[in-house]
Design a protein around this motif. Structure first.
Motif, PDB file in Angstrom:
ATOM      1  N   LEU A 273       0.825  -1.215   0.000  1.00 47.92           N
ATOM      2  CA  LEU A 273       0.000   0.000   0.000  1.00 47.92           C
ATOM      3  C   LEU A 273       0.858   1.263   0.000  1.00 47.92           C
ATOM      4  N   GLU A 274       2.008   1.218   0.666  1.00 48.51           N
ATOM      5  CA  GLU A 274       2.923   2.368   0.615  1.00 48.51           C
ATOM      6  C   GLU A 274       3.449   2.593  -0.795  1.00 48.51           C
ATOM      7  N   VAL A 275       3.744   1.488  -1.495  1.00 45.24           N
ATOM      8  CA  VAL A 275       4.204   1.590  -2.888  1.00 45.24           C
ATOM      9  C   VAL A 275       3.111   2.211  -3.750  1.00 45.24           C
ATOM     10  N   ILE A 276       1.880   1.741  -3.574  1.00 51.58           N
ATOM     11  CA  ILE A 276       0.751   2.282  -4.355  1.00 51.58           C
ATOM     12  C   ILE A 276       0.595   3.784  -4.103  1.00 51.58           C
ATOM     13  N   GLN A 277       0.661   4.187  -2.835  1.00 47.02           N
ATOM     14  CA  GLN A 277       0.524   5.612  -2.502  1.00 47.02           C
ATOM     15  C   GLN A 277       1.660   6.443  -3.107  1.00 47.02           C
ATOM     16  N   ALA A 278       2.884   5.916  -3.029  1.00 47.32           N
ATOM     17  CA  ALA A 278       4.035   6.629  -3.611  1.00 47.32           C
ATOM     18  C   ALA A 278       3.885   6.744  -5.124  1.00 47.32           C
ATOM     19  N   PHE A 279       3.384   5.667  -5.752  1.00 52.03           N
ATOM     20  CA  PHE A 279       3.190   5.709  -7.210  1.00 52.03           C
ATOM     21  C   PHE A 279       2.123   6.732  -7.588  1.00 52.03           C
ATOM     22  N   GLU A 280       1.016   6.745  -6.844  1.00 50.25           N
ATOM     23  CA  GLU A 280      -0.059   7.706  -7.143  1.00 50.25           C
ATOM     24  C   GLU A 280       0.458   9.142  -7.050  1.00 50.25           C
ATOM     25  N   LYS A 281       1.361   9.349  -6.110  1.00 52.60           N
ATOM     26  CA  LYS A 281       1.928  10.691  -5.918  1.00 52.60           C
ATOM     27  C   LYS A 281       2.824  11.096  -7.095  1.00 52.60           C
ATOM     28  N   VAL A 282       3.761  10.219  -7.484  1.00 58.75           N
ATOM     29  CA  VAL A 282       4.709  10.599  -8.547  1.00 58.75           C
ATOM     30  C   VAL A 282       4.045  10.635  -9.929  1.00 58.75           C
ATOM     31  N   SER A 283       3.000   9.828 -10.115  1.00 54.44           N
ATOM     32  CA  SER A 283       2.351   9.758 -11.432  1.00 54.44           C
ATOM     33  C   SER A 283       1.132  10.665 -11.546  1.00 54.44           C
ATOM     34  N   ASN A 284       0.679  11.191 -10.384  1.00 52.34           N
ATOM     35  CA  ASN A 284      -0.545  11.990 -10.345  1.00 52.34           C
ATOM     36  C   ASN A 284      -1.727  11.220 -10.949  1.00 52.34           C
ATOM     37  N   THR A 285      -1.761   9.910 -10.645  1.00 50.40           N
ATOM     38  CA  THR A 285      -2.791   9.021 -11.184  1.00 50.40           C
ATOM     39  C   THR A 285      -3.405   8.221 -10.039  1.00 50.40           C
ATOM     40  N   LYS A 286      -4.725   8.081 -10.069  1.00 44.75           N
ATOM     41  CA  LYS A 286      -5.404   7.264  -9.052  1.00 44.75           C
ATOM     42  C   LYS A 286      -5.404   5.819  -9.546  1.00 44.75           C
ATOM     43  N   LEU A 287      -5.024   4.889  -8.680  1.00 43.95           N
ATOM     44  CA  LEU A 287      -4.885   3.488  -9.080  1.00 43.95           C
ATOM     45  C   LEU A 287      -6.107   2.676  -8.645  1.00 43.95           C
ATOM     46  N   ASN A 288      -6.632   1.903  -9.563  1.00 44.14           N
ATOM     47  CA  ASN A 288      -7.757   1.022  -9.249  1.00 44.14           C
ATOM     48  C   ASN A 288      -7.204  -0.299  -8.712  1.00 44.14           C
ATOM     49  N   TYR A 289      -7.391  -0.550  -7.417  1.00 41.06           N
ATOM     50  CA  TYR A 289      -6.866  -1.791  -6.841  1.00 41.06           C
ATOM     51  C   TYR A 289      -7.860  -2.383  -5.856  1.00 41.06           C
ATOM     52  N   LYS A 290      -7.716  -3.685  -5.621  1.00 40.73           N
ATOM     53  CA  LYS A 290      -8.510  -4.317  -4.560  1.00 40.73           C
ATOM     54  C   LYS A 290      -7.644  -5.349  -3.843  1.00 40.73           C
ATOM     55  N   ILE A 291      -7.940  -5.555  -2.565  1.00 45.90           N
ATOM     56  CA  ILE A 291      -7.189  -6.522  -1.762  1.00 45.90           C
ATOM     57  C   ILE A 291      -7.868  -7.888  -1.908  1.00 45.90           C
ATOM     58  N   VAL A 292      -7.059  -8.885  -2.282  1.00 43.71           N
ATOM     59  CA  VAL A 292      -7.565 -10.245  -2.500  1.00 43.71           C
ATOM     60  C   VAL A 292      -6.816 -11.218  -1.588  1.00 43.71           C
ATOM     61  N   GLU A 293      -7.086 -12.509  -1.756  1.00 44.23           N
ATOM     62  CA  GLU A 293      -6.429 -13.538  -0.937  1.00 44.23           C
ATOM     63  C   GLU A 293      -4.914 -13.488  -1.089  1.00 44.23           C
ATOM     64  N   ARG A 294      -4.225 -13.947  -0.046  1.00 49.71           N
ATOM     65  CA  ARG A 294      -2.768 -14.093  -0.154  1.00 49.71           C
ATOM     66  C   ARG A 294      -2.406 -15.027  -1.303  1.00 49.71           C
ATOM     67  N   ARG A 295      -1.197 -14.864  -1.832  1.00 48.41           N
ATOM     68  CA  ARG A 295      -0.705 -15.704  -2.923  1.00 48.41           C
ATOM     69  C   ARG A 295       0.236 -16.769  -2.351  1.00 48.41           C
ATOM     70  N   GLU A 296       0.076 -17.989  -2.821  1.00 47.49           N
ATOM     71  CA  GLU A 296       0.915 -19.084  -2.319  1.00 47.49           C
ATOM     72  C   GLU A 296       2.387 -18.798  -2.613  1.00 47.49           C
ATOM     73  N   GLY A 297       3.234 -19.045  -1.617  1.00 48.52           N
ATOM     74  CA  GLY A 297       4.679 -18.839  -1.797  1.00 48.52           C
ATOM     75  C   GLY A 297       5.166 -17.483  -1.315  1.00 48.52           C
ATOM     76  N   ASP A 298       4.243 -16.560  -1.016  1.00 45.41           N
ATOM     77  CA  ASP A 298       4.646 -15.227  -0.559  1.00 45.41           C
ATOM     78  C   ASP A 298       4.910 -15.214   0.953  1.00 45.41           C
ATOM     79  N   ILE A 299       5.842 -14.356   1.362  1.00 37.95           N
ATOM     80  CA  ILE A 299       6.161 -14.203   2.784  1.00 37.95           C
ATOM     81  C   ILE A 299       5.675 -12.833   3.274  1.00 37.95           C
ATOM     82  N   THR A 300       5.732 -12.618   4.583  1.00 42.05           N
ATOM     83  CA  THR A 300       5.221 -11.377   5.171  1.00 42.05           C
ATOM     84  C   THR A 300       6.124 -10.186   4.874  1.00 42.05           C
ATOM     85  N   ALA A 301       7.406 -10.312   5.192  1.00 36.66           N
ATOM     86  CA  ALA A 301       8.294  -9.150   5.086  1.00 36.66           C
ATOM     87  C   ALA A 301       9.725  -9.579   4.797  1.00 36.66           C
TER      88      ALA A 301
END
Length: 335
Positions: A273-301
């Motif tokens: 979400l921080e990346v999305i906010q930073a991108f919206e700021k530098v591009s001056n574009t609102k991003l259409n996104y939605k939060i979905v289920e976790r993806r298999e193989g991904d870690i927290t941090a």
């Protein structure tokens, strides 16, 4: 000057590294089978640097073609990028990943032994750490059981190289990347995945420009400040420069052991979400996104402790995440 083989040299990280190599005076020869890249990248490398690298379309899974190449060519060092790299796809197609990422590595190392070549840089990954016990992650962090076949190929690859160093007088450095993003400031090369992007930033830019309907954020229930996963996003040009530093270390025999590993990141974690906010700021574009289920193989941090690379390689990431996102957006608009 030294002649350096770059496998996967027309890909995202490979092409940026070729530009940095040529800008530093190296002669470059590229092997790339165009499985996840385009031949036009060769023209764009030439346009940026004023020099066209030698190029061979070789599938490294062909042992005979690999043998023939090394019989014909004089090489002073190898930077090995060529590999399949999508975590999700590797879970669905593990055998493709083991064949493409392990077999090809073995064929190259066999030729290095045969022709008494010593300098090898391996494109590794922070996925070898899995979900690390402590953050930031140092090179001393234990290698956890891999969360995906892709991550496993990087672990196995490092083990194969380490054992080859001991047995075959090889000098090698594995660079464990965190999350490369961005594009060259010329906007002539950048991340252009064929088909649906597997990485966050191309999906962000393609959604912003209207190629994709919406961005799926995988998981909003992670134990992080905003519930989304945290990664260490490094500008691809900074990452490319780390390869030059590693190569020079090997060519000057400054390595302290036959096999060395270095984390390559910024040392700072950013949530999706921080990346999305930073991108919206530098591009001056609102991003259409939605939060979905976790993806298999991904870690927290995961984010890097880069002190070892800073001290031993004399290298440090310089560009901010905003600069990286702005360059990725500029690159997308050029497309």
């Amino acid at each position: 000057m030294s002649r350096i083989l770059v496998t996967g040299g027309l890909g995202f990280i490979g092409s940026h590294t070729v530009v940095e190599l040529q800008s530093s005076g190296y002669n470059v020869v590229i092997i790339d089978n165009l499985s996840n890249s385009k031949i036009e990248v060769l023209d764009n490398i030439e346009s940026i640097t004023g020099k066209r690298p030698d190029y061979y379309n070789i599938d490294l899974k062909s042992k005979e073609k690999v043998q023939h190449f090394f019989q014909q060519q004089k090489i002073d060092g190898i930077i090995h990028f060529a590999a399949s790299k999508a975590v999700g796809e590797s879970v669905e197609q593990p055998l493709k990943y083991y064949e493409n990422n392990i077999t090809t590595l073995v064929y190259i190392l066999q030729e290095m032994k045969k022709h008494q070549l010593t300098n090898f840089i391996f494109s590794s990954s922070c996925t070898v750490y899995g979900q690390a016990d402590e953050l930031p992650i140092t090179e001393k962090a234990p290698i956890k059981p891999a969360e995906s076949p892709y991550g496993n190929t990087k672990q196995i690859g490092e083990e194969i190289i380490k054992e080859s160093c001991i047995a075959d007088n090889l000098a090698a450095i594995a660079l464990r990347y965190f999350n490369p993003i961005g594009a060259h400031n010329s906007a002539k090369i950048g991340e252009l995945p064929l088909g649906v992007p597997q990485n966050l930033i191309p999906y962000v830019t393609q959604t912003a420009v209207g190629i994709r309907k919406e961005l799926s954020v995988f998981g909003g229930d992670y134990p992080t400040q905003d519930g989304t996963a945290i990664r260490d996003y490094i500008h691809v040009v900074d990452l490319a420069k780390a390869h030059i530093a590693a190569l020079e270390r090997l060519l000057k025999n400054n390595n302290k052991t036959e096999f060395e590993v270095f984390n390559v990141g910024t040392g700072k974690g950013s949530s999706v979400l921080e990346v999305i906010q930073a991108f919206e700021k530098v591009s001056n574009t609102k991003l259409n996104y939605k939060i979905v289920e976790r993806r298999e193989g991904d870690i927290t941090a995961a984010y890097a402790d880069t002190n070892l690379a800073n001290e031993e390689l004399g290298w440090k990431a310089e560009k901010t995440i905003e600069e990286a996102l702005a360059s990725a957006w500029k690159w997308q608009m050029e497309q």
